[in-house]
Design a protein around this motif. Sequence first.
Motif, PDB file in Angstrom:
ATOM      1  N   GLU A 176     -24.444  46.421  -9.179  1.00 17.89           N
ATOM      2  CA  GLU A 176     -23.726  46.418 -10.628  1.00 17.89           C
ATOM      3  C   GLU A 176     -22.863  45.427 -11.083  1.00 17.89           C
ATOM      4  OE1 GLU A 176     -21.404  50.116 -10.744  1.00 17.89           O
ATOM      5  OE2 GLU A 176     -23.385  51.404 -10.361  1.00 17.89           O
ATOM      6  N   PHE A 177     -22.361  44.984  -9.969  1.00 19.24           N
ATOM      7  CA  PHE A 177     -21.383  43.645 -10.248  1.00 19.24           C
ATOM      8  C   PHE A 177     -22.516  42.446 -10.512  1.00 19.24           C
ATOM      9  CE2 PHE A 177     -17.775  45.397  -7.652  1.00 19.24           C
ATOM     10  CZ  PHE A 177     -17.154  46.186  -8.829  1.00 19.24           C
ATOM     11  N   GLU A 178     -23.474  42.483  -9.862  1.00 17.42           N
ATOM     12  CA  GLU A 178     -24.527  41.312 -10.226  1.00 17.42           C
ATOM     13  C   GLU A 178     -25.049  41.214 -11.274  1.00 17.42           C
ATOM     14  OE1 GLU A 178     -27.434  40.022  -6.914  1.00 17.42           O
ATOM     15  OE2 GLU A 178     -26.722  41.934  -6.206  1.00 17.42           O
ATOM     16  N   LYS A 179     -25.547  42.598 -12.010  1.00 20.24           N
ATOM     17  CA  LYS A 179     -25.957  42.618 -13.312  1.00 20.24           C
ATOM     18  C   LYS A 179     -24.898  42.337 -14.254  1.00 20.24           C
ATOM     19  CE  LYS A 179     -29.384  46.223 -12.099  1.00 20.24           C
ATOM     20  NZ  LYS A 179     -29.542  47.604 -12.235  1.00 20.24           N
ATOM     21  N   LEU A 180     -23.668  42.606 -13.943  1.00 20.86           N
ATOM     22  CA  LEU A 180     -22.426  42.211 -15.151  1.00 20.86           C
ATOM     23  C   LEU A 180     -22.264  40.736 -14.923  1.00 20.86           C
ATOM     24  CD1 LEU A 180     -20.373  45.529 -14.387  1.00 20.86           C
ATOM     25  CD2 LEU A 180     -21.758  44.927 -16.667  1.00 20.86           C
ATOM     26  N   GLY A 181     -22.823  39.980 -13.917  1.00 21.13           N
ATOM     27  CA  GLY A 181     -22.268  38.667 -13.942  1.00 21.13           C
ATOM     28  C   GLY A 181     -20.998  38.309 -13.075  1.00 21.13           C
ATOM     29  N   LEU A 182     -20.434  39.402 -12.556  1.00 23.50           N
ATOM     30  CA  LEU A 182     -19.025  39.253 -11.731  1.00 23.50           C
ATOM     31  C   LEU A 182     -19.325  38.799 -10.456  1.00 23.50           C
ATOM     32  CD1 LEU A 182     -17.468  42.589 -12.896  1.00 23.50           C
ATOM     33  CD2 LEU A 182     -17.120  40.509 -13.935  1.00 23.50           C
ATOM     34  N   VAL A 183     -20.572  39.020  -9.698  1.00 25.58           N
ATOM     35  CA  VAL A 183     -21.045  38.729  -8.224  1.00 25.58           C
ATOM     36  C   VAL A 183     -22.100  37.891  -8.282  1.00 25.58           C
ATOM     37  CG1 VAL A 183     -21.168  39.610  -5.977  1.00 25.58           C
ATOM     38  CG2 VAL A 183     -19.295  40.335  -7.526  1.00 25.58           C
ATOM     39  N   GLU A 184     -22.213  37.190  -7.382  1.00 23.09           N
ATOM     40  CA  GLU A 184     -23.590  36.582  -7.029  1.00 23.09           C
ATOM     41  C   GLU A 184     -24.076  36.699  -5.538  1.00 23.09           C
ATOM     42  OE1 GLU A 184     -25.800  32.129  -7.186  1.00 23.09           O
ATOM     43  OE2 GLU A 184     -23.740  32.259  -8.249  1.00 23.09           O
ATOM     44  N   ARG A 185     -25.179  37.067  -5.204  1.00 18.23           N
ATOM     45  CA  ARG A 185     -25.854  37.270  -3.961  1.00 18.23           C
ATOM     46  C   ARG A 185     -26.264  36.103  -3.459  1.00 18.23           C
ATOM     47  NH1 ARG A 185     -30.369  39.260  -1.061  1.00 18.23           N
ATOM     48  NH2 ARG A 185     -29.677  40.662   0.610  1.00 18.23           N
ATOM     49  N   LYS A 186     -25.941  35.432  -2.289  1.00 13.56           N
ATOM     50  CA  LYS A 186     -26.316  34.057  -1.766  1.00 13.56           C
ATOM     51  C   LYS A 186     -26.757  34.537  -0.437  1.00 13.56           C
ATOM     52  CE  LYS A 186     -23.865  30.889  -4.629  1.00 13.56           C
ATOM     53  NZ  LYS A 186     -23.378  29.773  -4.591  1.00 13.56           N
ATOM     54  N   THR A 187     -27.898  34.013  -0.005  1.00 10.96           N
ATOM     55  CA  THR A 187     -28.710  33.989   1.246  1.00 10.96           C
ATOM     56  C   THR A 187     -28.677  32.685   2.009  1.00 10.96           C
ATOM     57  OG1 THR A 187     -30.780  33.622   0.267  1.00 10.96           O
ATOM     58  CG2 THR A 187     -30.027  35.967   0.666  1.00 10.96           C
ATOM     59  N   ARG A 196     -28.236  35.586   6.392  1.00 13.26           N
ATOM     60  CA  ARG A 196     -26.821  35.766   6.263  1.00 13.26           C
ATOM     61  C   ARG A 196     -26.849  36.052   4.843  1.00 13.26           C
ATOM     62  NH1 ARG A 196     -23.723  36.792  11.104  1.00 13.26           N
ATOM     63  NH2 ARG A 196     -24.543  35.657  12.420  1.00 13.26           N
ATOM     64  N   VAL A 197     -26.190  37.051   4.204  1.00 14.14           N
ATOM     65  CA  VAL A 197     -25.873  37.337   2.839  1.00 14.14           C
ATOM     66  C   VAL A 197     -24.688  37.282   2.664  1.00 14.14           C
ATOM     67  CG1 VAL A 197     -26.438  38.884   1.044  1.00 14.14           C
ATOM     68  CG2 VAL A 197     -28.222  38.608   2.937  1.00 14.14           C
ATOM     69  N   HIS A 198     -24.360  36.848   1.431  1.00 10.08           N
ATOM     70  CA  HIS A 198     -22.823  36.606   1.087  1.00 10.08           C
ATOM     71  C   HIS A 198     -22.735  36.915  -0.261  1.00 10.08           C
ATOM     72  CE1 HIS A 198     -21.332  34.284   4.476  1.00 10.08           C
ATOM     73  NE2 HIS A 198     -22.559  33.646   4.645  1.00 10.08           N
ATOM     74  N   TYR A 199     -21.512  37.598  -0.698  1.00 12.58           N
ATOM     75  CA  TYR A 199     -21.423  38.004  -2.144  1.00 12.58           C
ATOM     76  C   TYR A 199     -20.288  36.982  -2.427  1.00 12.58           C
ATOM     77  CZ  TYR A 199     -24.535  41.911  -1.047  1.00 12.58           C
ATOM     78  OH  TYR A 199     -25.591  42.501  -0.734  1.00 12.58           O
ATOM     79  N   VAL A 200     -20.572  36.464  -3.566  1.00 11.96           N
ATOM     80  CA  VAL A 200     -19.472  35.525  -3.946  1.00 11.96           C
ATOM     81  C   VAL A 200     -19.170  35.649  -5.531  1.00 11.96           C
ATOM     82  CG1 VAL A 200     -18.999  33.019  -4.591  1.00 11.96           C
ATOM     83  CG2 VAL A 200     -20.483  33.793  -2.619  1.00 11.96           C
ATOM     84  N   LEU A 201     -17.940  35.628  -5.797  1.00 12.96           N
ATOM     85  CA  LEU A 201     -17.427  36.036  -7.040  1.00 12.96           C
ATOM     86  C   LEU A 201     -17.651  34.980  -8.074  1.00 12.96           C
ATOM     87  CD1 LEU A 201     -13.795  37.354  -6.536  1.00 12.96           C
ATOM     88  CD2 LEU A 201     -15.752  38.554  -7.476  1.00 12.96           C
ATOM     89  N   THR A 202     -18.306  35.168  -9.004  1.00 15.05           N
ATOM     90  CA  THR A 202     -18.604  34.155 -10.164  1.00 15.05           C
ATOM     91  C   THR A 202     -17.375  33.813 -10.833  1.00 15.05           C
ATOM     92  OG1 THR A 202     -19.117  35.775 -11.880  1.00 15.05           O
ATOM     93  CG2 THR A 202     -21.036  35.079 -10.515  1.00 15.05           C
ATOM     94  N   GLU A 203     -17.275  32.699 -11.697  1.00 17.48           N
ATOM     95  CA  GLU A 203     -16.377  32.459 -12.313  1.00 17.48           C
ATOM     96  C   GLU A 203     -15.834  33.710 -13.396  1.00 17.48           C
ATOM     97  OE1 GLU A 203     -14.384  29.522 -12.527  1.00 17.48           O
ATOM     98  OE2 GLU A 203     -15.505  29.151 -10.754  1.00 17.48           O
ATOM     99  N   LYS A 204     -16.869  34.335 -13.856  1.00 19.98           N
ATOM    100  CA  LYS A 204     -16.434  35.790 -14.666  1.00 19.98           C
ATOM    101  C   LYS A 204     -15.719  36.590 -13.748  1.00 19.98           C
ATOM    102  CE  LYS A 204     -18.902  39.308 -17.324  1.00 19.98           C
ATOM    103  NZ  LYS A 204     -20.265  39.372 -17.910  1.00 19.98           N
ATOM    104  N   GLY A 205     -16.209  36.830 -12.456  1.00 21.96           N
ATOM    105  CA  GLY A 205     -15.354  37.623 -11.428  1.00 21.96           C
ATOM    106  C   GLY A 205     -13.981  37.216 -10.974  1.00 21.96           C
ATOM    107  N   LYS A 206     -13.995  35.878 -10.928  1.00 23.16           N
ATOM    108  CA  LYS A 206     -12.631  35.303 -10.518  1.00 23.16           C
ATOM    109  C   LYS A 206     -11.667  35.448 -11.582  1.00 23.16           C
ATOM    110  CE  LYS A 206     -14.708  31.826  -7.529  1.00 23.16           C
ATOM    111  NZ  LYS A 206     -14.907  30.338  -7.443  1.00 23.16           N
TER     112      LYS A 206
END
Length: 105
Positions: free
Chosen positions: A59-70, A77-87
């Motif tokens: 849900e956070f990915e769809k809202l643009g708060l979080v980005e999933r990075k591999t 390895r998968v990391h979940y990173v806060l976007t500027e919007k999330g920060k």
Amino acid sequence: MCDHLEFMQYPIDDSVKALGRRWAGPILLEMISGRDRFNTLLAGIKGINARTLAARLREFEKLGLVERKTGTSSPERVHYVLTEKGKAMRHLLRDIVSFSLRWHR
């Protein structure tokens, strides 16, 4: 102070919906604290299950708060990173925590 009609012009509904979901606050607070791996988030939030965490992260990915990075390593390895919007929600979450500590203890 703004009147009711003026207040309704501001798009706060999406922010309230995002933070109003169960576990949203704890997940974002953990991410703000620097935790970015699924299992680290799962271990750091008492009471949440893996299915719910995965759903909120999507849900956070769809809202643009979080980005999933591999990563490129093996195993992947998968990391979940806060976007500027999330920060940008950091200050809002801090204020909500302060309010809760003061008024809901």
